[in-house]
Design a protein around this motif. Structure first.
Motif, PDB file in Angstrom:
ATOM      1  N   ASN A  69       0.829  -1.207   0.000  1.00 42.23           N
ATOM      2  CA  ASN A  69       0.000   0.000   0.000  1.00 42.23           C
ATOM      3  C   ASN A  69       0.863   1.256   0.000  1.00 42.23           C
ATOM      4  N   LYS A  70       1.926   1.252   0.775  1.00 45.93           N
ATOM      5  CA  LYS A  70       2.804   2.415   0.829  1.00 45.93           C
ATOM      6  C   LYS A  70       3.491   2.645  -0.516  1.00 45.93           C
ATOM      7  N   VAL A  71       3.948   1.578  -1.153  1.00 44.25           N
ATOM      8  CA  VAL A  71       4.585   1.705  -2.460  1.00 44.25           C
ATOM      9  C   VAL A  71       3.584   2.211  -3.491  1.00 44.25           C
ATOM     10  N   ASP A  72       2.354   1.713  -3.449  1.00 40.68           N
ATOM     11  CA  ASP A  72       1.325   2.176  -4.384  1.00 40.68           C
ATOM     12  C   ASP A  72       1.033   3.662  -4.199  1.00 40.68           C
ATOM     13  N   ARG A  73       0.956   4.118  -2.944  1.00 47.83           N
ATOM     14  CA  ARG A  73       0.736   5.547  -2.688  1.00 47.83           C
ATOM     15  C   ARG A  73       1.896   6.382  -3.216  1.00 47.83           C
ATOM     16  N   MET A  74       3.113   5.896  -3.009  1.00 48.51           N
ATOM     17  CA  MET A  74       4.281   6.633  -3.488  1.00 48.51           C
ATOM     18  C   MET A  74       4.288   6.704  -5.018  1.00 48.51           C
ATOM     19  N   LYS A  75       3.917   5.617  -5.684  1.00 44.60           N
ATOM     20  CA  LYS A  75       3.847   5.621  -7.145  1.00 44.60           C
ATOM     21  C   LYS A  75       2.778   6.589  -7.632  1.00 44.60           C
ATOM     22  N   ALA A  76       1.628   6.600  -6.962  1.00 39.73           N
ATOM     23  CA  ALA A  76       0.545   7.509  -7.358  1.00 39.73           C
ATOM     24  C   ALA A  76       0.972   8.963  -7.167  1.00 39.73           C
ATOM     25  N   ASN A  77       1.650   9.263  -6.069  1.00 36.76           N
ATOM     26  CA  ASN A  77       2.134  10.625  -5.844  1.00 36.76           C
ATOM     27  C   ASN A  77       3.168  11.029  -6.883  1.00 36.76           C
ATOM     28  N   LEU A  78       4.049  10.120  -7.223  1.00 35.27           N
ATOM     29  CA  LEU A  78       5.066  10.397  -8.229  1.00 35.27           C
ATOM     30  C   LEU A  78       4.421  10.653  -9.580  1.00 35.27           C
ATOM     31  N   GLU A  79       3.436   9.843  -9.935  1.00 33.96           N
ATOM     32  CA  GLU A  79       2.742  10.033 -11.206  1.00 33.96           C
ATOM     33  C   GLU A  79       1.974  11.353 -11.224  1.00 33.96           C
ATOM     34  N   ALA A  80       1.360  11.709 -10.108  1.00 29.63           N
ATOM     35  CA  ALA A  80       0.646  12.990 -10.021  1.00 29.63           C
ATOM     36  C   ALA A  80       1.624  14.150 -10.204  1.00 29.63           C
ATOM     37  N   ASN A  81       2.784  14.058  -9.605  1.00 29.64           N
ATOM     38  CA  ASN A  81       3.797  15.113  -9.761  1.00 29.64           C
ATOM     39  C   ASN A  81       4.270  15.199 -11.206  1.00 29.64           C
ATOM     40  N   ARG A  82       4.467  14.056 -11.837  1.00 30.61           N
ATOM     41  CA  ARG A  82       4.905  14.056 -13.235  1.00 30.61           C
ATOM     42  C   ARG A  82       3.859  14.694 -14.137  1.00 30.61           C
ATOM     43  N   SER A  83       2.607  14.321 -13.949  1.00 29.56           N
ATOM     44  CA  SER A  83       1.554  14.873 -14.807  1.00 29.56           C
ATOM     45  C   SER A  83       1.375  16.365 -14.550  1.00 29.56           C
ATOM     46  N   GLN A  84       1.560  16.800 -13.310  1.00 30.29           N
ATOM     47  CA  GLN A  84       1.471  18.225 -12.988  1.00 30.29           C
ATOM     48  C   GLN A  84       2.601  18.989 -13.687  1.00 30.29           C
ATOM     49  N   GLU A  85       3.800  18.427 -13.668  1.00 29.21           N
ATOM     50  CA  GLU A  85       4.928  19.064 -14.358  1.00 29.21           C
ATOM     51  C   GLU A  85       4.695  19.088 -15.864  1.00 29.21           C
ATOM     52  N   ASP A  86       4.128  18.019 -16.419  1.00 33.67           N
ATOM     53  CA  ASP A  86       3.849  17.977 -17.855  1.00 33.67           C
ATOM     54  C   ASP A  86       2.828  19.042 -18.246  1.00 33.67           C
ATOM     55  N   ARG A  87       1.788  19.207 -17.435  1.00 31.44           N
ATOM     56  CA  ARG A  87       0.782  20.226 -17.730  1.00 31.44           C
ATOM     57  C   ARG A  87       1.390  21.623 -17.658  1.00 31.44           C
ATOM     58  N   ALA A  88       2.230  21.874 -16.653  1.00 25.61           N
ATOM     59  CA  ALA A  88       2.874  23.179 -16.531  1.00 25.61           C
ATOM     60  C   ALA A  88       3.810  23.425 -17.709  1.00 25.61           C
ATOM     61  N   ASP A  89       4.529  22.397 -18.134  1.00 26.42           N
ATOM     62  CA  ASP A  89       5.431  22.530 -19.274  1.00 26.42           C
ATOM     63  C   ASP A  89       4.641  22.788 -20.548  1.00 26.42           C
TER      64      ASP A  89
END
Length: 99
Positions: A69-89
């Motif tokens: 569960n902790k690894v899944d949450r970390m992956k989801a947070n990482l993906e959210a950060n990546r998509s946020q950076e992509d949208r800003a870019d």
């Protein structure tokens, strides 16, 4: 996870005490030369490992679910950060093309 670790440590300490008592009583050999302490620790490790494997099966399963569960949450947070950076870019590039 901490509970599993403490339970595993408790089983090892229990085995260590039992092995020490059996070596002291002469049931188990006392090792070679000055290796008595190391012999007792290694023998306790060898005995406690299969006991922990069988006795702590349910606790180990609960701990592994927590880790997953902790690894899944970390992956989801990482993906959210990546998509946020992509949208800003993408937004920055779009502004640069309209200027």
């Amino acid at each position: 996870m901490l509970r599993y670790t403490l339970m595993r440590l408790g089983i090892f300490v229990g085995c260590l005490v039992v092995v020490w008592g059996l070596v002291y009583a002469g049931v188990f050999p006392s090792g070679l030369g000055d290796s008595n302490g190391m012999w007792i620790v290694l023998l306790a490790l060898v005995i406690s490992a299969p006991i922990s494997f069988v006795v702590l099966r349910g606790e180990r399963d609960r701990a592994s679910v927590q880790v997953v569960n902790k690894v899944d949450r970390m992956k989801a947070n990482l993906e959210a950060n990546r998509s946020q950076e992509d949208r800003a870019d993408d937004a920055t590039r779009a502004q640069g093309q309209t200027s």
